[in-house]
Design a protein around this motif. Structure first.
Motif, PDB file in Angstrom:
ATOM      1  N   LEU A 374      -2.954  -3.735   9.045  1.00 48.21           N
ATOM      2  CA  LEU A 374      -2.547  -2.386   8.681  1.00 48.21           C
ATOM      3  C   LEU A 374      -3.132  -1.361   9.639  1.00 48.21           C
ATOM      4  O   LEU A 374      -2.485  -0.355   9.965  1.00 48.21           O
ATOM      5  CB  LEU A 374      -2.982  -2.075   7.249  1.00 48.21           C
ATOM      6  CG  LEU A 374      -2.288  -2.882   6.151  1.00 48.21           C
ATOM      7  CD1 LEU A 374      -2.892  -2.576   4.796  1.00 48.21           C
ATOM      8  CD2 LEU A 374      -0.801  -2.598   6.137  1.00 48.21           C
ATOM      9  N   VAL A 375      -4.356  -1.593  10.094  1.00 46.20           N
ATOM     10  CA  VAL A 375      -4.979  -0.678  11.056  1.00 46.20           C
ATOM     11  C   VAL A 375      -4.160  -0.622  12.337  1.00 46.20           C
ATOM     12  O   VAL A 375      -3.976   0.449  12.934  1.00 46.20           O
ATOM     13  CB  VAL A 375      -6.430  -1.117  11.354  1.00 46.20           C
ATOM     14  CG1 VAL A 375      -7.007  -0.317  12.510  1.00 46.20           C
ATOM     15  CG2 VAL A 375      -7.301  -0.951  10.117  1.00 46.20           C
ATOM     16  N   GLN A 376      -3.641  -1.751  12.778  1.00 52.09           N
ATOM     17  CA  GLN A 376      -2.852  -1.795  14.002  1.00 52.09           C
ATOM     18  C   GLN A 376      -1.442  -1.261  13.795  1.00 52.09           C
ATOM     19  O   GLN A 376      -0.897  -0.570  14.651  1.00 52.09           O
ATOM     20  CB  GLN A 376      -2.791  -3.231  14.530  1.00 52.09           C
ATOM     21  CG  GLN A 376      -4.147  -3.790  14.931  1.00 52.09           C
ATOM     22  CD  GLN A 376      -4.058  -5.233  15.389  1.00 52.09           C
ATOM     23  OE1 GLN A 376      -2.988  -5.802  15.453  1.00 52.09           O
ATOM     24  NE2 GLN A 376      -5.200  -5.826  15.698  1.00 52.09           N
ATOM     25  N   LEU A 377      -0.833  -1.570  12.633  1.00 49.31           N
ATOM     26  CA  LEU A 377       0.549  -1.177  12.397  1.00 49.31           C
ATOM     27  C   LEU A 377       0.690   0.301  12.051  1.00 49.31           C
ATOM     28  O   LEU A 377       1.652   0.950  12.457  1.00 49.31           O
ATOM     29  CB  LEU A 377       1.141  -2.038  11.272  1.00 49.31           C
ATOM     30  CG  LEU A 377       1.289  -3.527  11.575  1.00 49.31           C
ATOM     31  CD1 LEU A 377       1.717  -4.287  10.329  1.00 49.31           C
ATOM     32  CD2 LEU A 377       2.295  -3.754  12.698  1.00 49.31           C
ATOM     33  N   VAL A 378      -0.263   0.838  11.281  1.00 46.16           N
ATOM     34  CA  VAL A 378      -0.204   2.247  10.874  1.00 46.16           C
ATOM     35  C   VAL A 378      -1.565   2.882  11.179  1.00 46.16           C
ATOM     36  O   VAL A 378      -2.349   3.169  10.264  1.00 46.16           O
ATOM     37  CB  VAL A 378       0.145   2.392   9.379  1.00 46.16           C
ATOM     38  CG1 VAL A 378       0.550   3.829   9.060  1.00 46.16           C
ATOM     39  CG2 VAL A 378       1.244   1.437   8.964  1.00 46.16           C
ATOM     40  N   PRO A 379      -1.880   3.111  12.445  1.00 47.07           N
ATOM     41  CA  PRO A 379      -3.221   3.608  12.797  1.00 47.07           C
ATOM     42  C   PRO A 379      -3.532   4.992  12.246  1.00 47.07           C
ATOM     43  O   PRO A 379      -4.682   5.293  11.942  1.00 47.07           O
ATOM     44  CB  PRO A 379      -3.203   3.604  14.334  1.00 47.07           C
ATOM     45  CG  PRO A 379      -1.760   3.650  14.704  1.00 47.07           C
ATOM     46  CD  PRO A 379      -1.023   2.915  13.627  1.00 47.07           C
TER      47      PRO A 379
END
Length: 668
Positions: A374-379
């Motif tokens: 999630l951190v990478q997909l929706v920073p």
């Protein structure tokens, strides 16, 4: 600010790129000074150097620095300029800045008649408060020092859910032994598991008093660092009043004191003796100090503790915040905090529709090994991963800490929920199939070894072990690395939605193949069979190549011996005269001789060395298979949108044509 804030590096000529390409390497100070533009370009290059080396956009979440951030940054420059004013003018200006900022913060966060201490380290305010309380409770401390503490050891109480390392930092800075620190467990039967157990705290205080110790200070949380829970502040304040203890509160939920409607649990914080605020995080202000608000009537003790200073320059620490608060205004500050609270409520309502997710509090939801994706997909959502003692790995969404910094909007929350809706079912099926993957891998033992890695969010990790015997450890390690590297390449080339990789960047396991997440209809047995079969093919192909190398070497040596023997027989048959360059040519023209020396062809499939007489006479190689007889690659597709194709490379025949005095290949 434009140069440093721009993420795209623009250099006019290539020489400048070379000039700063090694800027990370320290060097001597240049004899001639440089202009401002060159220095700023150097700083810009240092900031973005890592991005250029990786040749891809940075994955790090950068703070959204708008005009309000520029005001805070401007404050540091103005502070340096103001510090050179004459002493009287400096005193008046710094007093005004400090008084204004203190008044605004106390009114904004409902802390009447308070004083303010501005500090860079957000723990420093609590350190100074502890010194104030020690000076107040030990009247002879100013003259006798630490000796007075031996008669009645002070005790500082903190929650087990508090900031990690905070109590140890206090003891280190105050020169107190760790025995002066008492960690109070949280509720285990009634109430939240992240709230301090008030009844147990009361019992611990009584035991310390009976042991001749002095209960000094209690640190409570209005929003624990991990889960965001708020202690029972009202009951804790009453307990502190009962035992004459100092009551200090900290936590992100203190920001909600600025809202029009505040819960009673948070409102109790305005009764505390001191509290630490971090407005820079809440409002998205870079390089802004933390603030500790406190109430104490003795200015001499505050000065002795370091909470106030007689130096006007020290008061300039409040200047960036003074400028930023004026820029935002009361309504702007409240709006930012309200926006963060709205984002938290929005996500909470959305999460209630997802049955696979358990919510702990409004900004924390549980699901193992989901956060990193999630951190990478929706920073810009600001989510991160935390480890809680009872719940385990959790994904935290704390907009009060991140929304203003990252510029999080409602669309980001919608995108976060959308990604969750996609990832949760896949991750659920992956977790259900993990045990099957482990069992199927054990079924192929010892060629396939299952590798334990609890941090991997995918199906699992395996390693192909070569089965050849008689290899030393060094050779075996090389073979292991070679086979698994080639196996990973073949798996990545398959027509499949499954992701195969080398695993986490800082993982401990080497020469492993990590299998990503899968859907519920994937045939795990067939998947593992394919991995094992490909690994076996790679190992056998490598072994075949090694065997062929040895066979070819021996075949060439045998061919050379036979050719040398044939040359000797030719010399005896034709005589020495025919070997002379000029005479031999004339003699061969008048009386041609059919040479008895023939080439040699080496058939790897049959392992035989034959004459090339038939090959040259028929213009074809004996025993060569037709194209129709060549094994073709087979492919198959696993269910669940996942196909795995397998190609078996079979070496049928390799021909080496050996002529007199030469070794040359014949094209197939």
């Amino acid at each position: 600010m434009r140069i440093l804030g721009d993420g795209q590096r623009e250099l006019e000529v290539g020489t400048e790129r070379q000039r700063f390409s090694r800027s990370s390497i320290p060097g001597p100070l240049q004899g001639d000074g440089q202009d401002v533009a060159a220095i700023l370009h150097l700083v810009h290059n240092l900031i973005h150097e890592e991005e250029e080396e990786e040749d891809k956009p940075s994955q790090h979440r950068m703070q959204n620095v708008g005009e309000q951030g520029h005001m805070a940054l401007l404050g540091h420059s103005l502070a340096a300029y103001i510090s050179v004013l004459d002493r009287e003018r400096l005193r008046k200006l710094t007093t005004r800045i400090l008084s204004d900022t203190t008044l605004w913060l106390c009114r904004l966060f409902r802390y009447e008649n308070g004083s303010a201490y501005f500090h860079e380290d957000d723990r420093d305010g609590l350190v100074k408060v502890c010194r104030l309380v020690i000076n107040a409770r030990y009247e002879e401390y100013a003259s006798e020092g630490y000796a007075v503490l031996n008669f009645k050891q002070p005790v500082i109480y903190q929650s087990a859910s508090g900031r990690p390392g905070l109590g140890q930092h206090l003891c280190s800075q105050l020169g107190l032994p760790l025995s002066s620190l008492c960690t109070v467990p949280c509720n285990t039967i009634f109430g939240s598991q992240h709230q301090m157990d008030v009844a147990l705290l009361d019992k611990l205080i009584k035991e310390d008093i009976e042991a001749g110790k002095l209960p000094l200070l209690l640190i409570a949380n209005a929003g624990t660092p991990g889960a965001g829970h708020t202690d029972k502040l009202a009951r804790l304040k009453d307990l502190c009043d009962q035992y004459s203890m100092w009551f200090h509160v900290e936590g992100v939920n203190l920001a909600t004191l600025a809202l029009g409607q505040v819960t009673s649990a948070i409102m109790a914080a305005n009764r505390s003796d001191s509290m630490t605020l971090t407005p820079g995080q809440w409002l998205g202000l870079p390089a802004v100090t933390a603030v500790t608000l406190y109430r104490h009537e003795d200015p001499a003790l505050s000065l002795a503790a370091g909470l106030t200073s007689s130096q006007p320059v020290a008061k300039l620490r409040a200047l960036p915040l003074w400028l930023s608060l004026q820029y935002l205004g009361h309504n702007g500050i409240v709006q930012k905090i309200k926006h963060a609270a709205t984002l938290s409520q929005q996500l909470l309502q959305k999460l209630k529709t997802l049955a696979s997710i358990k919510t702990s509090v409004g900004d924390l939801f549980m699901f193992l090994q989901l956060g990193e994706q999630l951190v990478q997909l929706v920073p810009t959502s600001g989510v991160d991963v935390v480890e809680l003692e009872d719940e385990g790995t959790c994904v935290r969404f704390s907009p009060l800490l991140t929304a203003a910094v990252l510029g999080t909007q409602q669309d980001d929350v919608e995108a976060l929920v959308e990604k969750l809706s996609e990832l949760v079912p896949v991750m659920s099926s992956t977790m259900c199939l993990r045990q099957d993957f482990r069992e199927e891998t054990h079924r192929h033992s010892p060629s396939l070894i299952y590798m334990e890695d609890p941090s991997w969010p995918g199906l699992g990790a395996v390693r192909y072990e070569p089965q050849a015997e008689g290899m030393d450890e060094s050779r075996r390690k090389q073979e292991l690395e070679k086979i698994n590297t080639e196996l990973l390449k073949k798996l990545q080339d398959l027509d499949t939605d499954i992701i195969f990789s080398t695993g986490p960047e800082f993982g401990t396991e080497e020469d492993c193949i990590f299998v990503g997440m899968v859907t519920e209809d994937v045939d795990v047995s067939e998947l593992v069979d394919t991995i094992a079969a490909l690994g076996r093919d790679i190992e056998e192909s490598g072994r075949l190549l090694e065997n062929m190398t040895e066979v070819v070497r021996k075949g060439i040596l045998e061919a050379e011996i036979q050719l040398q023997k044939a040359n000797e027989e030719k010399l005896m048959e034709e005589g020495v005269i025919r070997q002379l360059p000029l005479v031999g040519s004339v003699l061969n023209w008048f009386s041609p001789v059919q040479s008895s020396v023939k080439g040699r062809t080496f058939n790897l499939a049959a392992g035989s060395l034959d004459s090339t007489e038939v090959t040259y006479s028929t213009k074809a190689q004996t025993g060569r298979p037709s194209l129709q007889d060549t094994p073709s690659s087979s492919s198959k597709r696993l269910p669940g949108r996942v196909s795995l194709s397998r190609t078996t490379a079979t070496i049928a025949y390799i021909w080496i044509i050996l002529s007199v005095g030469s070794v040359e290949p014949v094209k197939m």
